[in-house]
Design an enzyme around this catalytic site. Structure first.
Site, PDB file in Angstrom:
ATOM      1  N   GLY A   1       2.350  -6.912  -3.366  1.00 64.18           N
ATOM      2  CA  GLY A   1       2.124  -6.300  -2.062  1.00 64.18           C
ATOM      3  C   GLY A   1       1.383  -4.988  -2.121  1.00 64.18           C
ATOM      4  O   GLY A   1       1.508  -4.151  -1.227  1.00 64.18           O
ATOM      5  N   CYS A   2       0.585  -4.791  -3.183  1.00 62.56           N
ATOM      6  CA  CYS A   2      -0.171  -3.546  -3.327  1.00 62.56           C
ATOM      7  C   CYS A   2      -1.657  -3.877  -3.283  1.00 62.56           C
ATOM      8  O   CYS A   2      -2.103  -4.885  -3.832  1.00 62.56           O
ATOM      9  CB  CYS A   2       0.183  -2.865  -4.651  1.00 62.56           C
TER      10      CYS A   2
END
Length: 335
Positions: free
Chosen positions: A91-92
């Protein structure tokens, strides 16, 4: 320009500095004394508190941004063989990896790397702030310190979310080390508590991180849509659609003898996640206690993972933080 000079930080080996309003409960079970730290505990290691104070001393968002880039220059190299999926932050926007090293002093020392200079700065901030801490100290940290850094205006929403995911992954790894330490201590007859009696504070605010790290970005998106869809149908009927959805799922899968779901969102009104994803109800922070026969033979970590899987849609969005208390009927004195 007020750049933070690392050689002048004066960061000492990790010790815990308490911010206002920590709540600690001591429970006596026979000859054992169990110390529990509630979900409102806001303890920060002295090293992390020093960094927070340094950023707060710089009022200008652009100067804070430059200060963050300075941190990036101080990040040690992470060997290529440690650029694994297990160490990768999900999720980066950029690629980020974090790796813990448990040394003989019983403390964890972190290394990290990223393909982005800005993200390297965020990683270096956590590496410096959390290195030299015990696993339990890291597990107990609330993510509220992220808002205290005052970086929101300097970072895009996706960067802010990636920073939170980075911290959650580090907490998840620290929790695994902590549970293994407890297991080894118990096996050695040191009188340490078993997994079933580990301080419930060890689960504080980790739930969302462990759930997010266990799924890829596409699944998170699917879970988010599913969570919004399942709760939207009951918005007109209930003021607590998220809690209601979690209750239905947990009752169906675990057949609990006891299930308490307490909404603590009002205690986190200043937190970045409050009413962020669940703006229709503000349900973002929960304390959940479950007593179920389904937990028999499972360690605390496996019990928590089981719960996270059941409420996966809510954990992806909108739940921001969850504190879990999981017990068997015998542990709860209900047999």
């Amino acid at each position: 320009m007020q750049l933070l000079q690392s050689q002048k930080l004066g960061i000492k080996p990790c010790s815990v500095a308490s911010l206002p309003r920590p709540v600690i409960h001591v429970v006596q079970r026979g000859s054992r004394r169990i110390i529990r730290c509630s979900a409102v505990t806001t303890e920060l290691p002295a090293s992390l508190m020093t960094i927070v104070g340094s950023f707060q001393a710089v009022p200008d968002p652009m100067q804070r941004y430059k200060q963050l880039l300075f941190f990036a220059t101080k990040l040690d190299v992470l060997p290529a063989e440690e650029h694994t999926q297990d160490n990768k932050v999900k999720g980066c926007v950029s690629q980020v990896w974090v790796s813990p090293q448990l040394k003989d002093d019983g403390k964890i020392y972190w290394r990290a790397d990223s393909d982005s200079q800005l993200t390297k700065g965020l990683a270096a901030l956590l590496v410096q702030g959390l290195s030299g801490c015990t696993a339990e100290e890291i597990v107990r940290i609330q993510p509220d310190f992220i808002a205290m850094l005052g970086l929101q205006q300097s970072l895009t929403p996706s960067r802010n979310n990636g920073f939170l995911n980075m911290f959650k992954l580090m907490q998840g790894k620290a929790l695994e080390i902590y549970l293994q330490q407890q297991k080894e201590a118990a096996a050695g007859g040191a009188g340490a508590p078993t997994d079933a009696s580990i301080s419930d504070g060890a689960a504080t605010t980790i739930a969302a991180g462990m759930s997010n790290q266990a799924t890829d970005d596409s699944k998170l998106s699917s879970s988010s849509n599913s969570g919004n869809s399942s709760s939207s149908s009951s918005r007109e009927e209930s003021d607590t659609p998220v809690a209601d959805s979690m209750r239905r799922k947990l009752e169906s899968e675990l057949q609990p003898l006891k299930l308490d779901i307490n909404d603590d969102s009002n205690k986190h009104a200043g937190h970045g996640g409050y009413k962020g994803n669940a703006n229709y109800s503000g349900e973002t922070h929960f304390v959940v206690e479950v007593v179920s026969e389904k937990f028999e033979g499972l360690s605390s970590l496996k019990r928590h993972r089981l719960v996270y899987q059941i409420i996966d849609a809510e954990m992806g969005n909108p739940v921001h933080a969850l504190s879990l208390i999981t017990k068997t009927p015998a542990e709860a004195g209900m047999v």
